[in-house]
Motif scaffolding. Sequence first.
Motif, short mmCIF file in Angstrom:
data_model
loop_
_atom_site.label_atom_id
_atom_site.label_comp_id
_atom_site.label_asym_id
_atom_site.label_seq_id
_atom_site.Cartn_x
_atom_site.Cartn_y
_atom_site.Cartn_z
N GLY A 10 0.79 -1.23 0.00
CA GLY A 10 0.00 0.00 0.00
C GLY A 10 0.82 1.28 0.00
N ALA A 11 0.17 2.36 0.50
CA ALA A 11 0.77 3.69 0.44
C ALA A 11 2.15 3.67 1.07
CB ALA A 11 -0.13 4.67 1.18
N GLY A 12 3.08 4.29 0.41
CA GLY A 12 4.43 4.37 0.98
C GLY A 12 5.31 3.18 0.63
N SER A 13 4.78 2.21 -0.11
CA SER A 13 5.60 1.02 -0.37
C SER A 13 6.81 1.37 -1.26
CB SER A 13 4.76 -0.09 -1.00
OG SER A 13 4.19 0.33 -2.20
N LEU A 14 6.59 2.23 -2.26
CA LEU A 14 7.72 2.53 -3.15
C LEU A 14 8.74 3.45 -2.44
CD1 LEU A 14 6.06 2.79 -6.68
CD2 LEU A 14 7.20 0.86 -5.58
N ALA A 15 8.26 4.26 -1.51
CA ALA A 15 9.21 5.05 -0.71
C ALA A 15 10.06 4.10 0.13
CB ALA A 15 8.44 6.04 0.18
N LEU A 123 -2.68 -7.65 -10.72
CA LEU A 123 -3.33 -8.10 -9.48
C LEU A 123 -2.82 -9.49 -9.10
CD1 LEU A 123 -5.31 -7.61 -7.23
CD2 LEU A 123 -7.17 -8.39 -8.73
N MET A 124 -2.65 -10.35 -10.12
CA MET A 124 -2.11 -11.69 -9.88
C MET A 124 -0.75 -11.60 -9.18
SD MET A 124 -2.18 -15.00 -10.31
CE MET A 124 -3.54 -15.29 -11.43
N GLN A 201 -10.75 1.15 -5.54
CA GLN A 201 -10.72 1.62 -4.15
C GLN A 201 -11.31 0.59 -3.20
OE1 GLN A 201 -12.28 5.56 -4.27
NE2 GLN A 201 -10.68 6.30 -2.87
N ALA A 202 -12.43 -0.01 -3.65
CA ALA A 202 -13.07 -1.04 -2.82
C ALA A 202 -12.20 -2.28 -2.74
CB ALA A 202 -14.44 -1.40 -3.40
N LEU A 203 -11.48 -2.54 -3.82
CA LEU A 203 -10.68 -3.77 -3.89
C LEU A 203 -9.38 -3.65 -3.07
CD1 LEU A 203 -11.37 -6.37 -5.46
CD2 LEU A 203 -9.80 -5.60 -7.25
N ALA A 204 -8.85 -2.42 -2.95
CA ALA A 204 -7.51 -2.26 -2.37
C ALA A 204 -7.33 -2.95 -1.00
CB ALA A 204 -7.15 -0.79 -2.29
N PRO A 205 -8.26 -2.76 -0.03
CA PRO A 205 -8.03 -3.44 1.26
C PRO A 205 -8.08 -4.96 1.14
CG PRO A 205 -10.14 -2.24 1.27
CD PRO A 205 -9.43 -1.88 0.01
N ARG A 209 -5.34 -7.74 2.11
CA ARG A 209 -5.67 -8.92 2.94
C ARG A 209 -5.19 -10.21 2.25
NH1 ARG A 209 -5.69 -11.46 7.33
NH2 ARG A 209 -7.16 -13.17 7.48
N SER A 210 -5.42 -10.29 0.95
CA SER A 210 -4.99 -11.48 0.22
C SER A 210 -3.47 -11.62 0.25
CB SER A 210 -5.45 -11.41 -1.24
OG SER A 210 -6.53 -12.28 -1.46
N ALA A 211 -2.78 -10.50 0.03
CA ALA A 211 -1.31 -10.55 0.05
C ALA A 211 -0.84 -10.97 1.44
CB ALA A 211 -0.73 -9.19 -0.34
N ALA A 212 -1.51 -10.46 2.47
CA ALA A 212 -1.12 -10.82 3.84
C ALA A 212 -1.39 -12.30 4.12
CB ALA A 212 -1.87 -9.94 4.84
N LEU A 213 -2.51 -12.82 3.59
CA LEU A 213 -2.80 -14.25 3.77
C LEU A 213 -1.73 -15.10 3.11
CD1 LEU A 213 -6.67 -14.43 3.17
CD2 LEU A 213 -5.47 -15.30 5.18
N LYS A 214 -1.34 -14.69 1.90
CA LYS A 214 -0.30 -15.47 1.21
C LYS A 214 1.00 -15.43 2.02
CE LYS A 214 2.28 -17.01 -2.53
NZ LYS A 214 2.41 -17.32 -3.91
N CYS A 215 1.37 -14.23 2.52
CA CYS A 215 2.59 -14.10 3.33
C CYS A 215 2.52 -15.01 4.55
CB CYS A 215 2.76 -12.68 3.86
SG CYS A 215 3.18 -11.52 2.64
#
Length: 363
Positions: A10-15, A123-124, A201-205, A209-215
């Motif tokens: 999310g926000a700040g990731s590229l920083a 997204l994949m 915008q609706a999909l972002a959270p 969550r999906s990325a966190a589940l995979k992690c």
Amino acid sequence: MAAGRPVVLGAGSLAALDRWLTTEARGAQRVVVGDENTLRHGLPELLALVPGLREAPSIAVPPGEGSKGIGTCHALWSHLAGLGVERGAVLVALGGGVVTDLAGFVGATFKRGLRVVNVPTSLMGMVDAAIGGKTAIDLDGVKNLVGLVRQPEGVYVHPPFLRTLGKRELLNGVAEMLKHGLVADADHWHAVVAAPWHDLQALAPLVERSAALKCAVVSTDPEEHGPRRLLNFGHTIGHAVEAFSGEGPQRGLLHGEAVVVGMVCAAWLSWRLDLLDRTSCDAITAVLLERYRTFSLNVTDHHRILELMAHDKKNRGGGFRFTLLEAIGRGRVDVPVDAAMVADALDHYRLLVHDADPHRRSA
Ligand SMILES: NC(=O)c1ccc[n+]([C@@H]2O[C@H](COP(=O)([O-])OP(=O)(O)OC[C@H]3O[C@@H](n4cnc5c(N)ncnc54)[C@H](O)[C@@H]3O)[C@@H](O)[C@H]2O)c1
């Protein structure tokens, strides 16, 4: 994730990536690898937000699964050698799963290992392919036959890249989000099913969550000795169907679309083997068939799909090992399934699609 290997969402990731480059990777050579689309759409934003990459040369490969082969590896290894890239250099993979799988493999093997950073743009990639360290190329028409598990130095997920992603590609990624819910988090399944998928915008959270589940799953079992196999739900048949769809006259399926076919079959197998109740199986099937275009199968196709499945890396002692469901939100790994039952599952899918529209060969 494995210790010290951040996945920044999310926000700040590229920083955060820029900070990493100027601290941990200070002074290291940097090269960006992408495909022609991801460099065109993503590179200007990447360079604007990550000043540490402004001097880095970039290498483009042609877009698409066809680039995940030994020919492209050769071209990339030669290009890196031509640039005088040394061990310790940072290879930034900017792209979807094709780019991160390919660059991960090339980076792991060039001079016995560069430092690879993933910046997924599809997204994949964001919810799945860029996370977890599986790198691979395809060989002789078989998906991911050659590769290794090697964690990237970091994964930096910047959802605004999705603005330029096509609709079909977006749905392709949602398929993996649905899978995460099915194997590990019922609430996530219901939230993804209910979300307006084209509203970023609706999909972002839910992406986060999906990325966190995979992690979370990967961190318990980075080398896939057990629990990580949860993530293979839908993939045992899905990979074979994906390869098969590239051989025939129908439109080739994207990875997530093929996984949808695999998930319909795997939900049915879960029910057939008394692991999953019929209501849940029907609910899963309804969502998947409603939201995704179907792929027509003939009975005569089953043999070839089973042949392709013989290459599945999870097979043991000649039998297939499936990840199936005990409930929505709870998967079970390593369920033995014989070839006859796989053929029955394919037939179940064939009839569902046929019954939905007997005149359609839509995919
Ligand atoms: N390593 C893993 O754990 C893992 C997991 C899942 C999938 N995969 C692999 O990932 C691959 C599929 O990934 P994918 O679906 O991202 O395919 P992809 O990388 O081919 O990307 C899909 C298409 O979208 C384009 N694209 C990507 N980002 C874009 C953007 N922001 N704007 C415009 N266009 C963009 C690409 O150029 C490409 O044409 C398969 O090879 C699959 O095997 C790997």
